[in-house]
Enzyme design. Sequence first.
Site, short mmCIF file in Angstrom:
data_model
loop_
_atom_site.label_atom_id
_atom_site.label_comp_id
_atom_site.label_asym_id
_atom_site.label_seq_id
_atom_site.Cartn_x
_atom_site.Cartn_y
_atom_site.Cartn_z
N HIS A 41 0.78 -1.08 -0.08
CA HIS A 41 0.06 -0.07 0.29
C HIS A 41 0.83 1.01 -0.01
CE1 HIS A 41 -4.06 1.58 0.72
NE2 HIS A 41 -3.26 2.76 1.21
N ASP A 43 0.24 5.44 -1.00
CA ASP A 43 -0.89 6.71 -1.59
C ASP A 43 0.12 7.75 -2.20
OD1 ASP A 43 -3.44 6.30 -0.42
OD2 ASP A 43 -2.38 5.89 1.57
N GLU A 146 -8.97 1.69 -2.57
CA GLU A 146 -9.17 1.70 -1.00
C GLU A 146 -10.42 1.95 -0.28
OE1 GLU A 146 -6.33 4.22 1.00
OE2 GLU A 146 -6.41 2.64 2.90
N HIS A 219 -8.68 -1.95 7.44
CA HIS A 219 -9.84 -0.94 7.67
C HIS A 219 -11.10 -1.29 8.13
CE1 HIS A 219 -7.98 3.10 6.74
NE2 HIS A 219 -7.15 2.36 5.84
N HIS A 240 -2.25 -3.24 4.62
CA HIS A 240 -1.52 -2.22 5.38
C HIS A 240 -2.23 -2.13 6.75
CE1 HIS A 240 -4.67 0.35 3.50
NE2 HIS A 240 -4.37 0.94 4.28
N ASP A 309 2.38 2.03 3.76
CA ASP A 309 1.34 3.13 3.71
C ASP A 309 2.14 4.44 3.42
OD1 ASP A 309 -1.22 4.17 4.19
OD2 ASP A 309 -1.58 3.70 6.28
#
Length: 415
Positions: A41, A43, A146, A219, A240, A309
Amino acid sequence: MPGRSMWELVLVLALALPSTGQQHLEEAKRIMNSTPVIDGHNDLPWQLLQKFNNQLGLPAANLTVLNDTHTNIPKLRQGHVGGQFWSVYVPCETQNKDAVKRTLEQMDVVQRMCDLYPETFSCVTDADGVQKAIQSGKVASLMGVEGGHSIDSSLGVLRTLYRLGARYMTLTHSCNTPWADNWLVDTKDGKPVHHGLSAFGKIVVQEMNRLGMIVDLAHVSVDTMKAVLNISKAPVIFSHSSAYGICQHRRNVPDDVLKLVASTGSLVMVNFYNSYVTCSNKANLSNVADHLDYVKKVAGAQAVGFGGDYDGVTGVPTGLEDVSKYPALVAELLARNWTEQEVKGALAENLLRVFREVEEVKLSLNGTAPHETPIAFEELEGSCRTSYGYLSGAGTAQRPLAALALLLVLLSVLF
Ligand SMILES: *[C@@H]1O[C@H](CO)[C@@H](O)[C@H](O)[C@H]1NC(C)=O
Ligand SMILES: *[C@@H]1O[C@H](CO)[C@@H](O)[C@H](O)[C@H]1NC(C)=O
Ligand SMILES: *[C@@H]1O[C@H](CO)[C@@H](O)[C@H](O)[C@H]1NC(C)=O
Ligand SMILES: *[C@@H]1O[C@H](CO)[C@@H](O)[C@H](O)[C@H]1NC(C)=O
Ligand SMILES: *[C@@H]1O[C@H](CO)[C@@H](O)[C@H](O)[C@H]1NC(C)=O
Ligand SMILES: *[C@@H]1O[C@H](CO)[C@@H](O)[C@H](O)[C@H]1NC(C)=O
Ligand SMILES: [Zn+2]
């Protein structure tokens, strides 16, 4: 005289020999030359949206010179990154608004990144493609969606995102979808709504199995984790997430779930975010290694991966400041007596194993028809949505209101 020069020689030798720390770093780089890290993961695409509104042609957006992000091309090279799931994240605020459009735009920016820097990135969509990209010295680039809000409760959108290259979907971000609970329901800030997955949520997981899209449980709530691990035909990942046994944050994976990860051949890609590593705003590389050790101890070495992350979090550990630092973490694992095979597993082989099993499940389901049952209209939220298709009652005939509507339509046609 001979005695003295012998001591001098010993001293010179001692100074010239690399320390064990340096030896481990050299060893880490040697291993990573053949088995670079595949991270779960990152971003960077979100940073590209926020900083440049996805305008990759702006001089400041040049990924070779970009220097206020965790990720850029020189850092990826230094870090021996061979594969990356780029997150095509869009925030929960987009749910029931422009989530689908913004997700498509994030997928587009990843694709354009691959096109603009073909000597660095190779956009791929299967495990063979990952290995080929790595063999040709490229960063194998994959897309991870995500948050289930990105499909707007539509199996048609899910299938289309798959066709466009999405290879995992995190079932929720930090908000419930109309069909799955997120981790906040396990805190004092939330209450369970679906107690895991709704009936439609189970269909989403089945459809992901059929498509060959990896299910990601970062999550989600603990009940959602358990429901998915119970029904998924393929192993899953936590792209992650770290270990709850080390830091009692609800984004982390509790021990009973780690046992299910082990029994299903699934994977926990450890997150480096300070808040999940130490439950405080300070952490260091050794604290992250504690999580890797812990997942290995409870779920086995085949269940460990890396999900840094980077560029999605505000605080990363001392010693793991950006994506160039993975070799230092691998050196720490070697110092903790991880075998070369265990290290290679955590770097890449475990992820490739899960990915291939997901692909095999897809193949085994190749004769199965796509799921067509839409989510019930009443389960959708938001007011800016049209109801085309639902008015006929198709797929909702079991619902009294729809049946009544159908009856009224029939009556009005007949009389
Ligand atoms: C980015 O900058 C590097 C170094 O200045 C340059 O060689 C390269 O052509 C630039 N790439 C793009 C896509 O602008
Ligand atoms: C980062 O990049 C900017 C502009 O591309 C440049 O002005 C600045 O000096 C760079 N900073 C460092 C630390 O390299
Ligand atoms: C797992 O599924 C079985 C049947 O498919 C069900 O009986 C059981 O309650 C489920 N367990 C969990 C934790 O959801
Ligand atoms: C990392 O932090 C821990 C405290 O959480 C500390 O005991 C340890 O010495 C630190 N390690 C390094 C290498 O700084
Ligand atoms: C690693 O193994 C060496 C040699 O067997 C031993 O001395 C050392 O204590 C071990 N370290 C850890 C962290 O287990
Ligand atoms: C499904 O896969 C099997 C094995 O690869 C193959 O023999 C079969 O023809 C496939 N069926 C369909 C409907 O594609
Ligand atoms: Zn996240």
